[in-house]
Design a protein around this motif. Structure first.
Motif, PDB file in Angstrom:
ATOM      1  N   UNK A  92     -40.010 120.973  50.051  1.00  0.00           N
ATOM      2  CA  UNK A  92     -39.926 122.039  49.056  1.00  0.00           C
ATOM      3  C   UNK A  92     -38.494 122.569  49.055  1.00  0.00           C
ATOM      4  N   UNK A  93     -37.835 122.455  47.918  1.00  0.00           N
ATOM      5  CA  UNK A  93     -36.451 122.915  47.779  1.00  0.00           C
ATOM      6  C   UNK A  93     -36.422 124.339  47.227  1.00  0.00           C
ATOM      7  N   UNK A  94     -37.163 124.579  46.165  1.00  0.00           N
ATOM      8  CA  UNK A  94     -37.324 125.913  45.576  1.00  0.00           C
ATOM      9  C   UNK A  94     -38.816 126.156  45.407  1.00  0.00           C
ATOM     10  N   UNK A  95     -39.261 127.361  45.700  1.00  0.00           N
ATOM     11  CA  UNK A  95     -40.679 127.685  45.604  1.00  0.00           C
ATOM     12  C   UNK A  95     -40.867 128.969  44.812  1.00  0.00           C
ATOM     13  N   UNK A  96     -41.258 128.840  43.575  1.00  0.00           N
ATOM     14  CA  UNK A  96     -41.513 129.972  42.681  1.00  0.00           C
ATOM     15  C   UNK A  96     -40.315 130.928  42.597  1.00  0.00           C
ATOM     16  N   UNK A  97     -39.165 130.384  42.226  1.00  0.00           N
ATOM     17  CA  UNK A  97     -37.928 131.153  42.095  1.00  0.00           C
ATOM     18  C   UNK A  97     -37.665 131.378  40.612  1.00  0.00           C
ATOM     19  N   UNK A  98     -37.230 132.577  40.247  1.00  0.00           N
ATOM     20  CA  UNK A  98     -36.842 132.813  38.859  1.00  0.00           C
ATOM     21  C   UNK A  98     -35.747 131.821  38.487  1.00  0.00           C
ATOM     22  N   UNK A 136     -30.777 131.812  27.125  1.00  0.00           N
ATOM     23  CA  UNK A 136     -31.567 132.826  26.457  1.00  0.00           C
ATOM     24  C   UNK A 136     -32.246 133.771  27.427  1.00  0.00           C
ATOM     25  N   UNK A 137     -33.432 134.201  27.054  1.00  0.00           N
ATOM     26  CA  UNK A 137     -34.181 135.193  27.827  1.00  0.00           C
ATOM     27  C   UNK A 137     -35.309 134.543  28.618  1.00  0.00           C
ATOM     28  N   UNK A 138     -35.056 133.381  29.124  1.00  0.00           N
ATOM     29  CA  UNK A 138     -36.072 132.637  29.843  1.00  0.00           C
ATOM     30  C   UNK A 138     -36.298 133.254  31.224  1.00  0.00           C
ATOM     31  N   UNK A 139     -37.520 133.694  31.483  1.00  0.00           N
ATOM     32  CA  UNK A 139     -37.899 134.270  32.778  1.00  0.00           C
ATOM     33  C   UNK A 139     -38.833 133.337  33.530  1.00  0.00           C
ATOM     34  N   UNK A 140     -38.717 132.062  33.285  1.00  0.00           N
ATOM     35  CA  UNK A 140     -39.603 131.097  33.923  1.00  0.00           C
ATOM     36  C   UNK A 140     -39.395 131.082  35.431  1.00  0.00           C
ATOM     37  N   UNK A 141     -40.453 130.679  36.128  1.00  0.00           N
ATOM     38  CA  UNK A 141     -40.317 130.465  37.560  1.00  0.00           C
ATOM     39  C   UNK A 141     -40.277 128.960  37.811  1.00  0.00           C
ATOM     40  N   UNK A 142     -39.616 128.585  38.876  1.00  0.00           N
ATOM     41  CA  UNK A 142     -39.253 127.195  39.101  1.00  0.00           C
ATOM     42  C   UNK A 142     -39.611 126.779  40.517  1.00  0.00           C
ATOM     43  N   UNK A 163     -42.481 142.286  35.447  1.00  0.00           N
ATOM     44  CA  UNK A 163     -41.829 141.304  34.611  1.00  0.00           C
ATOM     45  C   UNK A 163     -42.807 140.156  34.370  1.00  0.00           C
ATOM     46  N   UNK A 164     -42.926 139.747  33.134  1.00  0.00           N
ATOM     47  CA  UNK A 164     -43.781 138.599  32.843  1.00  0.00           C
ATOM     48  C   UNK A 164     -42.927 137.333  32.779  1.00  0.00           C
ATOM     49  N   UNK A 165     -43.560 136.222  33.084  1.00  0.00           N
ATOM     50  CA  UNK A 165     -42.865 134.945  33.096  1.00  0.00           C
ATOM     51  C   UNK A 165     -43.305 134.116  31.906  1.00  0.00           C
ATOM     52  N   UNK A 166     -42.357 133.334  31.376  1.00  0.00           N
ATOM     53  CA  UNK A 166     -42.665 132.471  30.248  1.00  0.00           C
ATOM     54  C   UNK A 166     -43.422 131.229  30.683  1.00  0.00           C
ATOM     55  N   UNK A 167     -42.938 130.583  31.720  1.00  0.00           N
ATOM     56  CA  UNK A 167     -43.452 129.278  32.117  1.00  0.00           C
ATOM     57  C   UNK A 167     -43.307 129.101  33.617  1.00  0.00           C
ATOM     58  N   UNK A 168     -44.197 128.321  34.189  1.00  0.00           N
ATOM     59  CA  UNK A 168     -44.076 127.909  35.576  1.00  0.00           C
ATOM     60  C   UNK A 168     -43.613 126.455  35.548  1.00  0.00           C
ATOM     61  N   UNK A 169     -42.350 126.212  35.850  1.00  0.00           N
ATOM     62  CA  UNK A 169     -41.773 124.872  35.819  1.00  0.00           C
ATOM     63  C   UNK A 169     -41.871 124.277  37.218  1.00  0.00           C
ATOM     64  N   UNK A 170     -42.596 123.168  37.329  1.00  0.00           N
ATOM     65  CA  UNK A 170     -42.745 122.486  38.610  1.00  0.00           C
ATOM     66  C   UNK A 170     -42.221 121.069  38.445  1.00  0.00           C
ATOM     67  N   UNK A 171     -41.226 120.718  39.249  1.00  0.00           N
ATOM     68  CA  UNK A 171     -40.663 119.377  39.206  1.00  0.00           C
ATOM     69  C   UNK A 171     -40.912 118.709  40.552  1.00  0.00           C
ATOM     70  N   UNK A 172     -41.499 117.544  40.500  1.00  0.00           N
ATOM     71  CA  UNK A 172     -41.695 116.714  41.690  1.00  0.00           C
ATOM     72  C   UNK A 172     -40.726 115.556  41.523  1.00  0.00           C
ATOM     73  N   UNK A 173     -39.678 115.555  42.340  1.00  0.00           N
ATOM     74  CA  UNK A 173     -38.466 114.758  42.139  1.00  0.00           C
ATOM     75  C   UNK A 173     -38.407 113.597  43.131  1.00  0.00           C
ATOM     76  N   UNK A 174     -38.319 112.392  42.614  1.00  0.00           N
ATOM     77  CA  UNK A 174     -38.326 111.178  43.426  1.00  0.00           C
ATOM     78  C   UNK A 174     -37.025 111.034  44.211  1.00  0.00           C
ATOM     79  N   UNK A 175     -37.139 111.012  45.529  1.00  0.00           N
ATOM     80  CA  UNK A 175     -35.986 110.804  46.406  1.00  0.00           C
ATOM     81  C   UNK A 175     -36.230 109.588  47.311  1.00  0.00           C
TER      82      UNK A 175
END
Length: 91
Positions: free
Chosen positions: A55-61, A38-44, A1-13
């Motif tokens: 780290x809350x989520x690490x490279x999760x679809x 839609x058909x977004x297969x990004x990793x998050x 499976x190919x991924x569209x985007x690697x979404x990385x969020x660094x969230x201020x707490x």
């Protein structure tokens, strides 16, 4: 499976976010829901930071990411933004 985007969020707490109330969590959840459409297969990846980073989520679809609960977001401490960015990029 190919991924569209690697979404990385660094969230201020850090403590300075406490005055924002529920808005940061609402905004994060709205962004994630929009990305799931839609058909977004990004990793998050989600990393929070205050005195430390967590780290809350690490490279999760994106389709498997659950909403952040208000009780999971507890602003406190100082701002370790540079540490969070460095550690996330290094990984």
């Amino acid at each position: 499976m190919s991924y569209n985007t690697n979404i990385i969020i660094i969230f201020d707490e850090s403590g300075s976010m406490e005055c924002m109330g529920k808005e940061p969590v609402k905004s994060l959840n709205a962004f994630i829901e929009e990305q799931k459409k839609g058909f977004n297969n990004s990793i998050y990846t989600l990393v929070t930071f205050s005195d430390n980073h967590k780290i809350i989520f690490d490279h999760v679809n994106i389709k498997h990411v659950e909403e952040m609960k208000f009780d999971d977001y507890k602003p406190n401490g100082c701002t370790a933004l540079n540490d969070a960015i460095y550690e996330t990029i290094s990984r």
